[in-house]
Design an enzyme around this catalytic site. Structure first.
Site, short mmCIF file in Angstrom:
data_model
loop_
_atom_site.label_atom_id
_atom_site.label_comp_id
_atom_site.label_asym_id
_atom_site.label_seq_id
_atom_site.Cartn_x
_atom_site.Cartn_y
_atom_site.Cartn_z
N LYS A 51 -32.60 67.88 -6.99
CA LYS A 51 -32.15 67.67 -5.62
C LYS A 51 -33.16 66.86 -4.82
O LYS A 51 -32.80 66.06 -3.97
CB LYS A 51 -31.92 69.01 -4.91
CG LYS A 51 -30.59 69.65 -5.26
CD LYS A 51 -30.21 70.67 -4.20
CE LYS A 51 -28.87 71.30 -4.48
NZ LYS A 51 -28.52 72.36 -3.52
N LYS A 98 -22.96 67.35 -15.06
CA LYS A 98 -22.11 68.47 -14.64
C LYS A 98 -21.18 68.01 -13.51
O LYS A 98 -21.50 67.09 -12.76
CB LYS A 98 -22.95 69.68 -14.22
CG LYS A 98 -23.68 69.54 -12.91
CD LYS A 98 -24.27 70.89 -12.47
CE LYS A 98 -25.02 70.70 -11.16
NZ LYS A 98 -25.57 71.92 -10.59
N LYS A 123 -20.62 68.69 -6.47
CA LYS A 123 -20.21 68.26 -5.13
C LYS A 123 -20.86 66.94 -4.75
O LYS A 123 -20.33 66.20 -3.93
CB LYS A 123 -20.69 69.30 -4.08
CG LYS A 123 -19.96 70.61 -4.11
CD LYS A 123 -20.62 71.64 -3.17
CE LYS A 123 -20.04 73.02 -3.45
NZ LYS A 123 -20.74 74.13 -2.85
P1 TYM Z 1 -23.42 76.73 -5.83
O1 TYM Z 1 -22.90 76.94 -4.47
O2 TYM Z 1 -24.03 75.43 -6.20
O3 TYM Z 1 -22.29 77.01 -6.90
C1 TYM Z 1 -21.48 78.16 -6.84
C2 TYM Z 1 -21.17 78.68 -8.22
O4 TYM Z 1 -20.48 77.69 -8.98
C3 TYM Z 1 -21.14 77.50 -10.23
N1 TYM Z 1 -21.01 76.09 -10.62
C4 TYM Z 1 -20.49 75.71 -11.78
N2 TYM Z 1 -20.01 76.41 -12.82
C5 TYM Z 1 -19.53 75.71 -13.87
N3 TYM Z 1 -19.53 74.35 -13.93
C6 TYM Z 1 -20.02 73.61 -12.91
N4 TYM Z 1 -20.00 72.28 -12.96
C7 TYM Z 1 -20.54 74.29 -11.76
N5 TYM Z 1 -21.08 73.88 -10.60
C8 TYM Z 1 -21.36 75.00 -9.91
C9 TYM Z 1 -22.58 77.87 -9.96
O5 TYM Z 1 -23.26 78.20 -11.16
C10 TYM Z 1 -22.42 79.05 -9.03
O6 TYM Z 1 -22.17 80.22 -9.77
N6 TYM Z 1 -27.77 79.14 -5.77
C11 TYM Z 1 -26.36 79.34 -5.85
C12 TYM Z 1 -25.77 80.19 -4.75
C13 TYM Z 1 -26.42 81.52 -4.59
C14 TYM Z 1 -26.27 82.65 -5.46
C15 TYM Z 1 -27.05 83.68 -4.86
C16 TYM Z 1 -25.56 82.86 -6.64
C17 TYM Z 1 -27.24 81.89 -3.57
N7 TYM Z 1 -27.63 83.19 -3.71
C18 TYM Z 1 -27.14 84.94 -5.44
C19 TYM Z 1 -25.67 84.13 -7.22
C20 TYM Z 1 -26.43 85.16 -6.62
C21 TYM Z 1 -25.69 77.97 -5.75
O7 TYM Z 1 -26.22 77.05 -5.21
O8 TYM Z 1 -24.42 77.92 -6.21
#
Ligand code: TYM
Length: 344
Positions: free
Chosen positions: A115, A207, A210
């Site tokens: 990032k 991957k 967004k």
């Molecule tokens: P975030 O908001 O980027 O993504 C949300 C969830 O979607 C999953 N994900 C994917 N899974 C499969 N293929 C993909 N291409 C893909 N892109 C995203 C992510 O693995 C995630 O499960 N840091 C986390 C948010 C967070 C969190 C937490 C998660 C904050 N606190 C506590 C679990 C527990 C994040 O940025 O996810």
């Protein structure tokens, strides 16, 4: 035997459109856990502001993500659903963890490196400390299981390291305050199924994300049926027919991705999908995949719109969820204060 009662926590950032990766890697997998676990699902708005968000957009994305949770089948009667910023204890515990975690641990985070890119001096301090807040989200509720996509694996390893270091550093005080030595649980990641990392539809080595500049690289949950079909039709593939067994997908990143998406959407195994489509070309497979994707996403899209027509009701659900999360959070933070030696 762990003293902790099984509890699931997961969160998604309200920053821009939700895509098929978020759905298959996370949201869809959250739903069945409600029947077997005590579940907490969070809209992590404090994580979202680690990069700039227009206030109006943040508000709208928070409502949209909550609507997606509900439309996918998260039930506020079964699970606690809330947005992070309503519970200030997340920030408080994150500060404590900032003093537990080491700078070197954060510097090793590949997501931060990706990032920040070449601009690492100029990103927010929050972006750097982000995994500490994520650990706080999970450990504030002493969650034992965290369903996420594969890209969050390293952050969950760090959460385990933070829990372990807290338990070790404060071992004497944890005991003196009458707690078991494992004060914070060593959380298990739940990363499973055929779509733990959905890839870009344009490039199977990246991957689905967004932030990809190409709209054609991802299906978003608000795409209409024609757009979904068009994106699948144009997805990059190779000229070979599909193999009959999973082994035959090795080295065929794009084919493996589309088959994984089909399997995750249909609830079938990859081998089962290949038993059905093996020997057929993408000319036959893509329309079947498009039809399946539309049949699952279109009703969800309609349901999301229905919820979004009444934003006040969504806000009520979040407020109510926060009301149920707060006592759990306060209990942990009070224990932490005593363990650290803060006078209260
Ligand atoms: P975030 O908001 O980027 O993504 C949300 C969830 O979607 C999953 N994900 C994917 N899974 C499969 N293929 C993909 N291409 C893909 N892109 C995203 C992510 O693995 C995630 O499960 N840091 C986390 C948010 C967070 C969190 C937490 C998660 C904050 N606190 C506590 C679990 C527990 C994040 O940025 O996810």
């Amino acid at each position: 035997m762990s003293q902790f009662k099984p509890r699931v926590f997961s969160g998604i950032q309200p920053s821009g459109d939700l895509h098929l990766g978020n759905y298959l890697g996370a949201i869809k997998r959250f739903v069945p856990l409600q029947d077997t676990h005590d579940c907490i699902y969070c809209v992590v708005d404090m994580h979202a502001i680690t990069v700039w968000q227009e206030p109006e957009d943040l508000r709208q994305s928070t409502l949209e993500l909550t609507a997606a949770y509900l439309a996918a089948g998260l039930d506020p009667k079964k699970s606690i659903i809330f947005n992070q910023s309503q519970i200030k204890e997340h920030a408080e515990l994150a500060w404590v963890f900032n003093c537990i975690a080491r700078v070197g641990w954060m510097q090793r985070m590949t997501q931060f490196k990706d990032k920040a890119g070449k601009n690492s001096e100029n990103v927010s301090l929050g972006l750097f400390a982000y995994p500490s807040l994520m650990a706080a989200d999970i450990l504030l509720y002493k969650a034992t299981h965290v369903p996420v996509g594969d890209d969050q694996k390293q952050h969950l390893e760090l959460t385990r390291d933070i829990a372990q270091k807290f338990n070790n550093d404060f071992a004497k005080s944890i005991k003196a305050n009458g707690h078991d030595e494992e004060f914070f649980p060593i959380t298990e990641p739940l990363i499973a199924g055929p779509a733990t990392l959905v890839k870009s539809l344009r490039d199977g080595s990246k991957k689905m994300s967004k932030s990809d500049p190409s709209d054609m690289s991802r299906i978003v949950l608000t795409d209409d049926s024609d757009t979904i079909a068009k994106k699948i039709k144009k997805a990059t593939t190779d000229p070979e027919p599909l193999p009959s067994e999973a082994k035959g997908l090795e080295g065929r990143l794009e084919a493996a991705n589309l088959v994984g998406i089909y399997a995750a959407l249909s609830g079938k195994g990859v081998d089962e999908v290949l038993a059905e489509f093996g020997g057929q070309g993408f000319g036959a497979f893509k329309p079947a995949l498009a039809e399946l994707a539309v049949s699952e996403l279109a009703p969800m899209n309609a349901e999301m719109r229905r919820y979004l027509a009444d934003p006040a009701e969504i806000e009520n659900i979040l407020r109510d969820g926060a009301g149920r999360a707060r006592p759990l959070a306060v209990q942990t933070i009070d224990q932490v204060r005593d363990i650290i030696g803060f006078v209260r």
